[in-house]
Design an enzyme around this catalytic site. Structure first.
Site, short mmCIF file in Angstrom:
data_model
loop_
_atom_site.label_atom_id
_atom_site.label_comp_id
_atom_site.label_asym_id
_atom_site.label_seq_id
_atom_site.Cartn_x
_atom_site.Cartn_y
_atom_site.Cartn_z
N HIS A 88 35.24 -12.62 45.93
CA HIS A 88 35.63 -13.63 46.93
C HIS A 88 34.54 -14.71 47.03
O HIS A 88 34.84 -15.91 47.02
CB HIS A 88 35.86 -12.94 48.27
CG HIS A 88 36.27 -13.86 49.38
ND1 HIS A 88 37.52 -13.85 49.95
CD2 HIS A 88 35.58 -14.84 50.04
CE1 HIS A 88 37.58 -14.78 50.90
NE2 HIS A 88 36.41 -15.39 50.98
N GLU A 89 33.27 -14.28 47.11
CA GLU A 89 32.18 -15.25 47.30
C GLU A 89 31.93 -16.07 46.03
O GLU A 89 31.67 -17.27 46.10
CB GLU A 89 30.89 -14.54 47.74
CG GLU A 89 30.98 -13.78 49.06
CD GLU A 89 31.63 -14.55 50.19
OE1 GLU A 89 31.52 -15.79 50.25
OE2 GLU A 89 32.29 -13.90 51.02
N GLY A 93 30.47 -11.54 53.80
CA GLY A 93 29.85 -12.43 52.83
C GLY A 93 29.92 -13.86 53.31
O GLY A 93 30.72 -14.20 54.19
N CYS A 108 38.43 -14.63 55.64
CA CYS A 108 37.41 -15.59 55.22
C CYS A 108 36.93 -16.35 56.45
O CYS A 108 37.75 -16.77 57.27
CB CYS A 108 38.02 -16.56 54.20
SG CYS A 108 36.89 -17.83 53.62
N LEU A 109 35.62 -16.52 56.59
CA LEU A 109 35.08 -17.21 57.77
C LEU A 109 35.55 -18.67 57.84
O LEU A 109 35.55 -19.26 58.91
CB LEU A 109 33.55 -17.14 57.78
CG LEU A 109 32.95 -15.73 58.01
CD1 LEU A 109 31.44 -15.78 57.86
CD2 LEU A 109 33.32 -15.19 59.39
N GLN A 151 30.35 -22.89 52.37
CA GLN A 151 30.89 -22.62 53.72
C GLN A 151 29.95 -23.07 54.83
O GLN A 151 30.34 -23.08 56.00
CB GLN A 151 31.16 -21.12 53.89
CG GLN A 151 32.29 -20.61 53.02
CD GLN A 151 32.53 -19.15 53.28
OE1 GLN A 151 31.83 -18.30 52.76
NE2 GLN A 151 33.51 -18.84 54.12
N HIS A 209 34.27 -18.81 45.82
CA HIS A 209 33.86 -19.95 46.65
C HIS A 209 32.93 -20.88 45.86
O HIS A 209 33.03 -22.10 45.98
CB HIS A 209 33.10 -19.46 47.89
CG HIS A 209 33.95 -19.16 49.08
ND1 HIS A 209 34.78 -20.10 49.66
CD2 HIS A 209 34.09 -18.03 49.83
CE1 HIS A 209 35.39 -19.54 50.72
NE2 HIS A 209 35.00 -18.30 50.83
NI NI Z 1 35.53 -16.82 52.18
#
Ligand code: NI
Length: 163
Positions: free
Chosen positions: A132-133, A47, A90-91, A52, A136
Site C-alpha cells: 500500500h505504501e 503506514g 488509508c489516512l 501524504q 503511494h
Molecule cells: Ni494510504
C-alpha cells in the site's frame, strides 16, 4: 518533532510518482522521518507515505506488531503468485475501507535511516502495508484496486434469475 497535516484525496500530489532520496542523512530528511513517525502514531496509522504529508519523495514509514520500519527508496523485488483480498483503509481517505486484492507475500529492498541496504520478507499485515505504501510512492492509490464484490454479486444474482 511535529505533527504534519495529512493530505487527502483528491490532492494531485497523491497521484504523482515521487523523487528518489539521494542524501539519506540530510537534516531535512531526518526531520521528515521523525515528523512522519509522530504523525503516523497520532493518527493510529499502520503506514504513512511522504506524499501524504505533502512531500513528493520516496520515503515511507510503517508500524506493524510494535515494530517500526523506515523505508527510504523502497522497491518490491518479489511478489508471490498467490493473492489475497483484505479490507484496507488509508489516512488520505478518512473512513473509507474497501476490499483490495494483492500478492500474499512480498520481498522489499530499501535503505534505512542510516543509509544501509535492508531486505524485508513479509506476509500478512506487513506485506499489505508495504504494498500500500510503496504504491503511494508510485502515485498509485488503493481505490484503483478495489475488488468490486457488489458488482460480482449482482452479476451472480442476474445469472441465478436467468436460470
Ligand atoms: Ni494510504
Amino acid at each position: 518533532m511535529a505533527e504534519l497535516k495529512i493530505v487527502e484525496y483528491p490532492d494531485p500530489i497523491l497521484l504523482k510518482k515521487t523523487e528518489p532520496i539521494l542524501d539519506v542523512k540530510k537534516p531535512a530528511i531526518k526531520k521528515l522521518i521523525a515528523d512522519m513517525l509522530e504523525t503516523m502514531d497520532l493518527n493510529n496509522g499502520v503506514g504513512l507515505a511522504a506524499p501524504q504529508v505533502g512531500k513528493s519523495v520516496r520515503l515511507c514509514v510503517i508500524k506493524v506488531d510494535g515494530i517500526t520500519y523506515i523505508l527510504i527508496n523502497p522497491r518490491v523485488t518479489y511478489k508471490s503468485w498467490l493473492q489475497e483480498t483484505w479490507e484496507e483503509g488509508c489516512l488520505s481517505f478518512p473512513g473509507k475501507f474497501i476490499p483490495v486484492k494483492r500478492p500474499k507475500k512480498v520481498r522489499v529492498k530499501a535503505q534505512n535511516e542510516l543509509g544501509e541496504e535492508i531486505t524485508i520478507k513479509a506476509e500478512g499485515l506487513l506485506s499489505r502495508a508495504l504494498q500500500h505504501e510503496i504504491d503511494h510512492l508510485d502515485g498509485k492509490l488503493y481505490i484503483e484496486k478495489e475488488v468490486r464484490l457488489r458488482q460480482k454479486n449482482k452479476k451472480q444474482d442476474i445469472l441465478k434469475k436467468k436460470q
